[in-house]
Every structure is written in C-alpha cells, then in structure tokens.
Design a protein around this motif. Structure first.
Motif, PDB file in Angstrom:
ATOM      1  N   GLY A  54      16.474  -6.615 -12.303  1.00  0.00           N
ATOM      2  CA  GLY A  54      16.912  -7.886 -13.025  1.00  0.00           C
ATOM      3  C   GLY A  54      16.068  -9.051 -13.054  1.00  0.00           C
ATOM      4  N   LEU A  55      16.528 -10.482 -13.180  1.00  0.00           N
ATOM      5  CA  LEU A  55      15.800 -11.602 -13.217  1.00  0.00           C
ATOM      6  C   LEU A  55      16.127 -12.212 -11.702  1.00  0.00           C
ATOM      7  CD1 LEU A  55      16.072 -11.348 -16.260  1.00  0.00           C
ATOM      8  CD2 LEU A  55      16.553 -13.811 -16.473  1.00  0.00           C
ATOM      9  N   PHE A  56      17.299 -11.615 -11.131  1.00  0.00           N
ATOM     10  CA  PHE A  56      17.255 -12.332  -9.857  1.00  0.00           C
ATOM     11  C   PHE A  56      16.634 -11.248  -8.782  1.00  0.00           C
ATOM     12  CE2 PHE A  56      20.527 -12.595  -6.179  1.00  0.00           C
ATOM     13  CZ  PHE A  56      19.880 -13.765  -5.578  1.00  0.00           C
ATOM     14  N   VAL A  57      15.368 -11.416  -8.386  1.00  0.00           N
ATOM     15  CA  VAL A  57      14.484 -10.728  -7.482  1.00  0.00           C
ATOM     16  C   VAL A  57      14.689 -11.463  -6.058  1.00  0.00           C
ATOM     17  CG1 VAL A  57      12.329  -9.886  -6.907  1.00  0.00           C
ATOM     18  CG2 VAL A  57      13.312 -10.005  -9.328  1.00  0.00           C
ATOM     19  N   ASP A  58      15.580 -10.934  -5.259  1.00  0.00           N
ATOM     20  CA  ASP A  58      15.863 -11.590  -3.935  1.00  0.00           C
ATOM     21  C   ASP A  58      16.803 -10.310  -3.030  1.00  0.00           C
ATOM     22  OD1 ASP A  58      17.393 -13.089  -1.996  1.00  0.00           O
ATOM     23  OD2 ASP A  58      16.515 -14.631  -3.064  1.00  0.00           O
ATOM     24  N   MET A  59      16.286 -10.464  -1.835  1.00  0.00           N
ATOM     25  CA  MET A  59      17.150  -9.151  -1.055  1.00  0.00           C
ATOM     26  C   MET A  59      18.561  -9.697  -0.768  1.00  0.00           C
ATOM     27  SD  MET A  59      15.831 -10.265   2.848  1.00  0.00           S
ATOM     28  CE  MET A  59      16.562 -11.766   3.734  1.00  0.00           C
ATOM     29  N   GLN A  60      18.924 -10.745  -1.099  1.00  0.00           N
ATOM     30  CA  GLN A  60      20.464 -11.133  -0.911  1.00  0.00           C
ATOM     31  C   GLN A  60      21.182 -10.082  -2.008  1.00  0.00           C
ATOM     32  OE1 GLN A  60      21.093 -15.444   0.382  1.00  0.00           O
ATOM     33  NE2 GLN A  60      19.491 -15.520  -1.007  1.00  0.00           N
ATOM     34  N   LYS A  61      20.842  -9.951  -3.000  1.00  0.00           N
ATOM     35  CA  LYS A  61      21.464  -9.069  -4.061  1.00  0.00           C
ATOM     36  C   LYS A  61      22.000  -7.704  -3.497  1.00  0.00           C
ATOM     37  CE  LYS A  61      19.229  -7.432  -7.606  1.00  0.00           C
ATOM     38  NZ  LYS A  61      18.509  -7.521  -8.804  1.00  0.00           N
ATOM     39  N   LEU A  62      21.063  -7.280  -2.202  1.00  0.00           N
ATOM     40  CA  LEU A  62      21.375  -6.016  -1.705  1.00  0.00           C
ATOM     41  C   LEU A  62      22.578  -5.822  -0.671  1.00  0.00           C
ATOM     42  CD1 LEU A  62      17.716  -4.805  -0.884  1.00  0.00           C
ATOM     43  CD2 LEU A  62      18.981  -4.575  -3.071  1.00  0.00           C
ATOM     44  N   TYR A  63      22.975  -6.963  -0.409  1.00  0.00           N
ATOM     45  CA  TYR A  63      24.247  -7.013   0.435  1.00  0.00           C
ATOM     46  C   TYR A  63      25.390  -8.035   0.080  1.00  0.00           C
ATOM     47  CZ  TYR A  63      21.461 -10.677   2.970  1.00  0.00           C
ATOM     48  OH  TYR A  63      20.709 -11.778   3.085  1.00  0.00           O
ATOM     49  N   ILE A  64      25.227  -8.765  -0.994  1.00  0.00           N
ATOM     50  CA  ILE A  64      26.237  -9.730  -1.270  1.00  0.00           C
ATOM     51  C   ILE A  64      27.351  -9.251  -2.233  1.00  0.00           C
ATOM     52  CG2 ILE A  64      25.068 -11.773  -0.435  1.00  0.00           C
ATOM     53  CD1 ILE A  64      24.659 -12.549  -3.469  1.00  0.00           C
ATOM     54  N   ALA A  72       0.824  -1.137  -0.045  1.00  0.00           N
ATOM     55  CA  ALA A  72       0.053   0.076  -0.140  1.00  0.00           C
ATOM     56  C   ALA A  72       0.961   1.163  -0.164  1.00  0.00           C
ATOM     57  CB  ALA A  72      -1.058   0.081   0.980  1.00  0.00           C
ATOM     58  N   LYS A  73       2.291   1.093   0.093  1.00  0.00           N
ATOM     59  CA  LYS A  73       2.987   2.299   0.171  1.00  0.00           C
ATOM     60  C   LYS A  73       3.994   2.244  -0.955  1.00  0.00           C
ATOM     61  CE  LYS A  73       1.992   3.234   5.173  1.00  0.00           C
ATOM     62  NZ  LYS A  73       2.653   3.502   6.477  1.00  0.00           N
ATOM     63  N   PRO A  74       3.717   1.951  -2.119  1.00  0.00           N
ATOM     64  CA  PRO A  74       4.925   1.785  -3.198  1.00  0.00           C
ATOM     65  C   PRO A  74       5.537   3.043  -3.055  1.00  0.00           C
ATOM     66  CG  PRO A  74       2.667   2.650  -4.081  1.00  0.00           C
ATOM     67  CD  PRO A  74       2.560   2.297  -2.460  1.00  0.00           C
ATOM     68  N   ASP A  75       5.701   4.327  -2.898  1.00  0.00           N
ATOM     69  CA  ASP A  75       6.511   5.382  -2.895  1.00  0.00           C
ATOM     70  C   ASP A  75       7.402   5.142  -1.758  1.00  0.00           C
ATOM     71  OD1 ASP A  75       5.010   6.345  -4.909  1.00  0.00           O
ATOM     72  OD2 ASP A  75       3.908   7.774  -3.645  1.00  0.00           O
ATOM     73  N   ALA A  76       7.115   4.734  -0.578  1.00  0.00           N
ATOM     74  CA  ALA A  76       8.120   4.637   0.855  1.00  0.00           C
ATOM     75  C   ALA A  76       9.152   3.560   0.171  1.00  0.00           C
ATOM     76  CB  ALA A  76       7.134   4.309   1.727  1.00  0.00           C
ATOM     77  N   TRP A  77       8.783   2.482  -0.773  1.00  0.00           N
ATOM     78  CA  TRP A  77       9.789   1.503  -0.791  1.00  0.00           C
ATOM     79  C   TRP A  77      10.396   1.652  -2.381  1.00  0.00           C
ATOM     80  CZ3 TRP A  77      11.272  -2.291   2.448  1.00  0.00           C
ATOM     81  CH2 TRP A  77      10.516  -2.321   3.897  1.00  0.00           C
ATOM     82  N   ALA A  78      10.122   2.582  -3.012  1.00  0.00           N
ATOM     83  CA  ALA A  78      10.407   2.683  -4.327  1.00  0.00           C
ATOM     84  C   ALA A  78      11.888   2.763  -4.726  1.00  0.00           C
ATOM     85  CB  ALA A  78       9.942   4.153  -4.972  1.00  0.00           C
ATOM     86  N   LYS A  79      12.872   2.926  -3.863  1.00  0.00           N
ATOM     87  CA  LYS A  79      14.249   2.810  -4.268  1.00  0.00           C
ATOM     88  C   LYS A  79      14.655   1.485  -4.014  1.00  0.00           C
ATOM     89  CE  LYS A  79      15.879   7.712  -3.011  1.00  0.00           C
ATOM     90  NZ  LYS A  79      16.744   8.337  -2.209  1.00  0.00           N
ATOM     91  N   ILE A  80      14.208   0.838  -2.967  1.00  0.00           N
ATOM     92  CA  ILE A  80      14.573  -0.717  -2.740  1.00  0.00           C
ATOM     93  C   ILE A  80      13.885  -1.527  -3.911  1.00  0.00           C
ATOM     94  CG2 ILE A  80      14.283  -2.616  -1.168  1.00  0.00           C
ATOM     95  CD1 ILE A  80      14.626  -0.773   1.190  1.00  0.00           C
ATOM     96  N   SER A  81      12.709  -1.099  -4.269  1.00  0.00           N
ATOM     97  CA  SER A  81      11.999  -1.967  -5.436  1.00  0.00           C
ATOM     98  C   SER A  81      12.556  -1.833  -6.629  1.00  0.00           C
ATOM     99  CB  SER A  81      10.514  -1.497  -5.365  1.00  0.00           C
ATOM    100  OG  SER A  81       9.832  -2.207  -6.251  1.00  0.00           O
ATOM    101  N   ALA A  82      12.973  -0.670  -6.949  1.00  0.00           N
ATOM    102  CA  ALA A  82      13.821  -0.707  -8.452  1.00  0.00           C
ATOM    103  C   ALA A  82      15.309  -1.325  -8.182  1.00  0.00           C
ATOM    104  CB  ALA A  82      14.249   0.946  -8.432  1.00  0.00           C
ATOM    105  N   ARG A  83      15.791  -1.539  -7.096  1.00  0.00           N
ATOM    106  CA  ARG A  83      17.024  -2.326  -6.762  1.00  0.00           C
ATOM    107  C   ARG A  83      16.686  -3.922  -6.786  1.00  0.00           C
ATOM    108  NH1 ARG A  83      20.882  -0.522  -2.182  1.00  0.00           N
ATOM    109  NH2 ARG A  83      22.204  -2.151  -3.217  1.00  0.00           N
ATOM    110  N   LEU A  84      15.579  -4.143  -6.416  1.00  0.00           N
ATOM    111  CA  LEU A  84      15.352  -5.618  -6.282  1.00  0.00           C
ATOM    112  C   LEU A  84      14.646  -6.044  -7.705  1.00  0.00           C
ATOM    113  CD1 LEU A  84      13.069  -5.942  -3.080  1.00  0.00           C
ATOM    114  CD2 LEU A  84      15.345  -6.966  -3.574  1.00  0.00           C
ATOM    115  N   THR A  85      14.007  -5.372  -8.589  1.00  0.00           N
ATOM    116  CA  THR A  85      13.577  -5.699  -9.848  1.00  0.00           C
ATOM    117  C   THR A  85      14.255  -5.324 -10.774  1.00  0.00           C
ATOM    118  OG1 THR A  85      12.019  -3.440  -9.728  1.00  0.00           O
ATOM    119  CG2 THR A  85      11.092  -5.782  -8.920  1.00  0.00           C
TER     120      THR A  85
END
Length: 228
Positions: A215-225, A200-213
C-alpha cells in the motif's frame, strides 16, 4: 501549485491563538524553497507573538515533486494508529488528481511518481532524503528491522522512531527521534553495505517486502501497530 490557507493554531506554551499560513499542498518543482524548508526542518515553523515560543505546525498536506518522481500525503503524527483508514483517504486524494478518470496527460505524470503516506515530519523528511539518494524505502525499512535485532539496546518508547536523516556516499546517518516533538534521543551511523546486503537477497526478504509494499504506507511500524 503550492496552496496555503490562513489557520488559527494554539501556542503550546501560552495557549494564545496564532494565525499562520498552513500548507494544503506543496509543489516542490515550482517551489524548491519549500522542499529545502522540509529538509532543514524550518517549514511550517512559527513564533508566538505573545510569548516568543517557536513551534511547528503538524503536517497536513500533499507533496508533489515530479522532477524526483515523488508524491506524498503527509499527515499529523497522531494519525499513525489509524494508518489503514488514512491510506484509503490518501489513495482517493491521489486518484482525484492522477487516477483513471483524469485526462491522459495527468495519468502520464502518475506513472512517474512514487506514491507514499507519511505521519509526522521525521517520516516525511526521510522519504524525501531517500528518494534524492536513490535508495529504496522498503529496503531501508527492512534494514531497520535488521538493525533492531542487532542492537544491544535501543531507546524504545511511545512515539520514538528510527529515521534516516542523511545518505552521503557509503554512510547513512540515522537517529532515534520522537515523531511529534522531533527531539532526537540518539544518533548513529550505518554503513550502506548493510542496505546492499539486504537488496542482494530479495528472496530471503520477500514475505516482509510484500507486507511493507502492499500500500501507500511503507513503514516497518505497520508490521506491529495493527490497524489493517
């Protein structure tokens, strides 16, 4: 169609060589039993004839389920650190069958598919569970990040992942699981209300959403490995 080839694998217990059919591709539309095997953790499991040890072959196949709008490149868990290279390879594999140079009929199928890259069985199984439940996997990954900051403690460790194992009604069943051994460290439940609050709050999560989506690898691990 689903394709298999005979493969010689080493028993992890006695190191005997075991011959078994290894999946190169899975077509869940034609072989729904293989889809069920992934969901009940029986797919690609074999028993060593020498010592009786049961073990599971690491995933190395593409998964197609047009009915549920899903294409997955499922790779062994130990390739996760190399995810950026694997992502390029997976995109090339997808384009070979559904890219701009293939017949129009194949490209029409491509428009129906969510394309993903996974490492290990728990991640592959989770993507199938989420798609069947109509849940957005990127929102699920953001929910995991939110959960990690709320939890008083968590079994962090090398290879330990947080995964959704079922989604029924308003409850998500989740586990902390070893991506290679598939051993569960902890299990817990999360109310779907947390997922809904993030959605319900896409704007608040927009930056993280952009990083997650991105490419093909949609996984929070890509943010820190790293790797990208």
């Amino acid at each position: 169609m689903s394709l298999f080839s005979n493969s010689n694998v080493t028993c992890p217990n006695c190191e005997s060589i075991v011959n078994m059919p290894a999946a190169g591709s899975v077509n869940a539309d034609r072989r729904p039993d293989l889809r069920e095997g992934i969901l009940d953790d029986s797919f690609q499991v074999t028993t060593c004839p020498a010592c009786g040890e049961s073990f599971r072959l690491a995933p190395l196949f593409t998964y197609l389920d047009v009915g549920n709008g899903q294409w997955i490149a499922s790779l062994p868990a130990d390739r996760l650190p190399d995810w950026a290279v694997a992502e390029v390879e997976a995109k090339d594999d997808f384009n070979a069958s559904y890219g701009p140079t293939v017949p129009a009929s194949a490209r029409e199928i491509a428009d129906l598919l969510q394309v993903r890259l996974c490492f290990g069985w728990p991640a592959t199984r989770e993507k199938i569970v989420l798609k069947a439940a109509g849940l957005d996997d990127a929102i699920i990954e953001m929910m995991k990040l939110d959960l990690m900051r709320r939890m008083p403690s968590a079994p962090f460790g090398n290879g330990i992942e947080m995964r959704v194992v079922s989604a029924i009604g308003e409850v998500l069943e989740m586990v902390w699981i070893d991506r290679e051994t598939e051993e569960v460290d902890q299990s817990f439940r999360v109310q779907k209300a947390l997922y809904d609050a993030i959605a319900a709050k896409p704007d608040a999560w927009a930056k993280i959403s952009a990083r997650l989506t991105g490419g093909l690898f949609v996984d929070m691990q890509k943010l820190y490995i790293g790797g990208a």
